[in-house]
Enzyme design. Structure first.
Site, PDB file in Angstrom:
ATOM      1  N   ARG A 309     -13.647  14.648 -27.843  1.00 57.73           N
ATOM      2  CA  ARG A 309     -13.238  13.234 -27.830  1.00 57.73           C
ATOM      3  C   ARG A 309     -14.430  12.307 -27.587  1.00 57.73           C
ATOM      4  O   ARG A 309     -14.606  11.325 -28.305  1.00 57.73           O
ATOM      5  CB  ARG A 309     -12.178  12.999 -26.751  1.00 57.73           C
ATOM      6  CG  ARG A 309     -10.935  13.850 -26.964  1.00 57.73           C
ATOM      7  CD  ARG A 309      -9.830  13.504 -25.984  1.00 57.73           C
ATOM      8  NE  ARG A 309      -8.868  14.600 -25.905  1.00 57.73           N
ATOM      9  CZ  ARG A 309      -7.576  14.458 -25.646  1.00 57.73           C
ATOM     10  NH1 ARG A 309      -7.075  13.263 -25.424  1.00 57.73           N
ATOM     11  NH2 ARG A 309      -6.775  15.510 -25.582  1.00 57.73           N
ATOM     12  N   GLU A 574      -1.323  16.613 -35.983  1.00 53.73           N
ATOM     13  CA  GLU A 574      -1.641  17.715 -36.909  1.00 53.73           C
ATOM     14  C   GLU A 574      -0.954  17.631 -38.275  1.00 53.73           C
ATOM     15  O   GLU A 574      -1.574  17.909 -39.310  1.00 53.73           O
ATOM     16  CB  GLU A 574      -1.348  19.075 -36.250  1.00 53.73           C
ATOM     17  CG  GLU A 574      -2.307  19.450 -35.132  1.00 53.73           C
ATOM     18  CD  GLU A 574      -2.038  18.704 -33.816  1.00 53.73           C
ATOM     19  OE1 GLU A 574      -0.930  18.143 -33.663  1.00 53.73           O
ATOM     20  OE2 GLU A 574      -2.944  18.672 -32.950  1.00 53.73           O
ATOM     21  N   THR A 663     -12.260  18.377 -34.557  1.00 52.24           N
ATOM     22  CA  THR A 663     -10.846  18.628 -34.293  1.00 52.24           C
ATOM     23  C   THR A 663     -10.152  17.428 -33.646  1.00 52.24           C
ATOM     24  O   THR A 663      -8.945  17.445 -33.427  1.00 52.24           O
ATOM     25  CB  THR A 663     -10.666  19.926 -33.457  1.00 52.24           C
ATOM     26  OG1 THR A 663      -9.287  20.282 -33.464  1.00 52.24           O
ATOM     27  CG2 THR A 663     -11.177  19.747 -32.037  1.00 52.24           C
TER      28      THR A 663
HETATM   29  C1  DMJ Z   1      -6.419  16.946 -29.979  1.00 56.43           C
HETATM   30  O1  DMJ Z   1      -7.098  16.708 -28.821  1.00 56.43           O
HETATM   31  C2  DMJ Z   1      -7.150  17.869 -30.879  1.00 56.43           C
HETATM   32  O2  DMJ Z   1      -6.645  17.766 -32.155  1.00 56.43           O
HETATM   33  C3  DMJ Z   1      -7.078  19.286 -30.429  1.00 56.43           C
HETATM   34  O3  DMJ Z   1      -7.685  20.146 -31.318  1.00 56.43           O
HETATM   35  C4  DMJ Z   1      -5.643  19.697 -30.286  1.00 56.43           C
HETATM   36  N1  DMJ Z   1      -4.915  18.804 -29.486  1.00 56.43           N
HETATM   37  C5  DMJ Z   1      -5.032  17.383 -29.665  1.00 56.43           C
HETATM   38  C6  DMJ Z   1      -4.065  16.771 -30.635  1.00 56.43           C
HETATM   39  O4  DMJ Z   1      -2.852  17.334 -30.703  1.00 56.43           O
END
Ligand code: DMJ
Length: 674
Positions: A309, A574, A663
């Site tokens: 993040r 997602e 991610t």
């Molecule tokens: C996010 O912080 C990222 O996508 C992580 O990989 C999984 N969880 C959350 C979103 O759901």
């Protein structure tokens, strides 16, 4: 001159012969040797006087001719020498520039610093030249970028000189205009070359990628994108009014919650604001980063969460905006996270105190989560590339290399925990693509893409894992026969699927787009349908955190069953993320329509009138979805960003051949293969 008998000018006066008459002593090769200067001068003068006028004229002419040719050939050689020298300089320059040219994305800032680090361990990893910091100007791209003139034809030397002068002039004007950052993500790399104007003239004949991008008509923002902007503004209003500078908004209690105390939502949302074109909000947030964001705090942060993040958010904002403030902050947090890697196995601890420089595992175990230690690589590798400091990359690469050879996998599927002392997997026998393992798979592919598709071990592990998924985790539900990804626990299949697994269709599609097996795309298509059904089959049209699929048809039962403990929705991204990839790669509008439904349902059930959105406890109860009073930072960092991109028809709005999303949906540049 010849030696021997005297020669005479004989014959017809019309035929001129040139001869030199030697005196008898000289002719006989005798006489005392007198080499005094005076004697030599006298004897030369005597000889000169003995010559006929014609002979003297011819000799003078010959001298003059030789002198002129000498001058001409000297100049020519000079040119040749110059061009040889220039050529070798050019060669050197080309070598130095290769890394810059190799960066896939001309719309991405180059690495700004080069440390004296030893890069020998990473032959495939080419660092860029230290760039000049671009002058940051924001505004509509079409107003800012001047395409170089292409029609220049140089014929005479005069033309060349004039063109050179023009170029020097134009260069002065364009210097600032070329270091341009256009609003909404298109960063134009400043021209960093130092070559003389003449080689620039040649360059004008070549198509320029910067120019090509610039000449594209901007794609207008459509209604659905406007709706996303409106949603973002509403969320931001809540954050600004009640949680400014804090980690998360609590929109119902009009307050905030702290996790790390680092303004998590604000940092996570930075590049979304940039992409959505929210200039004012961005500037305000930037000010906070400049004046109030301090990492020197006695606080424990989670390595993975703060990497994806904070570090990821700062790096991508740096790339999009070109503003070095974000890179400075990224370096700061990156350095402060490094103590996590000081473990006996080099598998990092989960937590770091960024003020004290100490790290530790959770209180109850010395294990780390596999997804966490293998999903920080994109960010640290990019930090190394930008700073030239290899320590970041070495630390995270070591983890991947270690996991690559580790036993305990099941056809490429990894367990969920790894011990920081022994470096071994623990809690063997449970395999999932959901929580604690999910982004391991995502980052195998994405690191391979980031690094220019050269790191074969990553690809091998990814391909093997997808085969493992097919072999062990895929099943079809009843009655709709939806293909889903379940879990395996000690040989027993469970029809449980986390919403988190819905990253997989997007990742599979991204792999197929990058040349991997076509059946990955087929699987992506079937899985995204399932993820959509996880929303569509639920009363609020919002997915729960976890579903269980029915393997046997039962009257009155849908495919999806939801347990009371799993019926919350945290505004997760997602499915929308995968819809975005699917739309980009197929152009099938149904993916946009599905995303649009989801956005409307977020607005219907999670929007808080006074500002912000909230996670909810019960997706099955439209009359009371039970708001939880929390807006996760990823709603702004990911969910709304992917929505906006999904509704866009502009493939250059974060082009997937140039950027790879971490991610947490922060786009980082792809490095081009050698
Ligand atoms: C996010 O912080 C990222 O996508 C992580 O990989 C999984 N969880 C959350 C979103 O759901």
């Amino acid at each position: 001159m010849y030696s021997g008998a005297a020669a005479a000018a004989v014959g017809s006066p019309r035929r001129d012969f040139i001869s030199v008459t030697l005196g008898p002593e000289e002719a006989a090769g005798i006489g005392g040797y007198n080499n005094s200067k005076a004697w030599r001068r006298r004897s030369c003068w005597r000889k000169w006087k003995q010559l006929s006028r014609l002979q003297r004229s011819v000799i003078l002419f010959l001298f003059a001719f030789l002198a002129v040719s000498g001058v001409i050939s000297f100049t020519g050689m000079g040119e040749t020498w110059k061009s040889i020298t220039n050529k070798s300089l050019d060669d050197q320059r080309t070598e130095q520039e290769i890394p810059r040219l190799k960066l896939a994305n001309p719309a991405v800032l180059p690495a700004p610093q080069k440390a004296d680090a030893n890069h020998g361990d990473y032959p495939e990893f080419s660092l860029q030249k230290p760039p000049k910091q671009p002058h940051v100007r924001r505004g509509p791209s079409n107003l800012q970028i001047k395409a170089p003139r292409r029609d220049m034809r140089l014929k005479t030397q005069h033309d060349t000189m004039r063109a050179v002068e023009e170029l020097v002039e134009a260069d002065k004007v364009e210097k600032t205009e070329k270091s341009i950052i256009s609003w909404r993500g298109a960063v134009i790399e400043p021209d960093q070359s130092t070559e003389p104007p003449s080689s620039k003239i040649m360059e004008l004949e070549k198509p320029s990628s910067v120019e090509t991008e610039d000449q594209k008509e901007p794609v207008p923002i459509n209604e659905r994108q406007l709706a996303v902007i409106e949603a973002f503004r509403h969320a931001w209003k809540g954050y600004k009014d009640f949680a400014w500078g804090h980690d998360e908004l609590k929109p119902l209690s009009k307050s905030y919650s702290e996790w790390f105390g680092l303004g998590l939502t604000l940092i996570d949302a930075l590049d979304t604001m940039w992409i959505l074109g929210l200039k004012e909000e961005f500037e305000e947030a930037r000010k906070w980063i400049a004046n109030d964001l301090v990492f020197d705090k006695n606080v424990d942060v989670n390595l993975f969460e703060s990497t994806i993040r904070i570090l990821g958010g700062l790096l991508s904002t740096y790339h999009l905006s070109g503003d070095s403030l974000f890179l400075e902050k990224a370096k700061d947090i990156g350095n402060r996270l490094m103590p996590a890697f000081r473990t006996p196995s080099k598998i990092p601890y989960s937590d770091v105190n960024i003020g004290r420089g100490t790290a530790h595992p959770p209180r109850w175990t010395s294990d780390s989560t596999v997804a966490e230690v293998t999903s920080i690589q994109l960010e640290f590798r990019e930090l190394s590339r930008l700073t030239g400091d290899e320590k970041f990359r070495k630390a995270v690469d070591e983890v991947m290399k270690h996991v690559h050879i580790l036993s305990g996998k099941n056809d490429g599927l990894v367990p969920m925990f790894i011990n920081t002392n022994s470096g071994q997997f623990t809690h063997l026998g449970v395999y999932t693509l959901g929580a604690r393992a999910d982004s391991y798979y995502e980052y195998l592919l994405k690191q391979w893409i980031q690094g220019g598709k050269k790191e074969n071990e990553l690809l091998e592990d990814y391909m093997r894992a997808i085969e493992g998924v097919k072999k062990h985790l895929l099943q079809r539900s009843e009655p709709k026969k939806l293909t889903f990804v379940g879990e395996l626990a000690h040989g027993h299949f469970s029809a449980k699927m986390d919403h988190l697994v819905c990253f997989l269709p997007g990742t599979l599609a991204l792999g197929a787009h990058n040349g991997l097996a076509a059946d990955h795309m087929k699987l992506a298509e079937t899985l995204i349908e399932t993820c959509y059904q996880m929303y569509a089959q639920v009363e609020t049209g919002l997915s729960p955190e976890i579903v269980h699929f029915n393997l046997h048809a039962q009257k009155g039962h849908k495919d999806v069953e939801i347990k009371p403990a799993d019926r919350h929705n945290l505004l997760r991204p997602e499915t929308v993320e995968s819809l975005f990839y699917m739309y980009r790669f197929t152009g099938d509008k149904k993916y946009q329509d599905w995303g649009w439904e989801i956005l409307q349902n977020f607005n219907r059930y999670t929007r808080v009138p006074t500002g912000g959105y909230t996670s909810i406890n019960n997706v099955q109860n439209p009359s009371n979805p039970e708001p939880r009073d929390k807006m996760e930072s990823f709603f702004l960092g990911e969910t709304l960003k992917y929505m906006f991109l999904l509704f866009s028809d502009d493939i250059d709005l974060i082009n997937l051949d140039k950027y790879v999303f971490n991610t947490e949906a922060h786009p980082l540049p792809i490095w081009v293969p050698a």
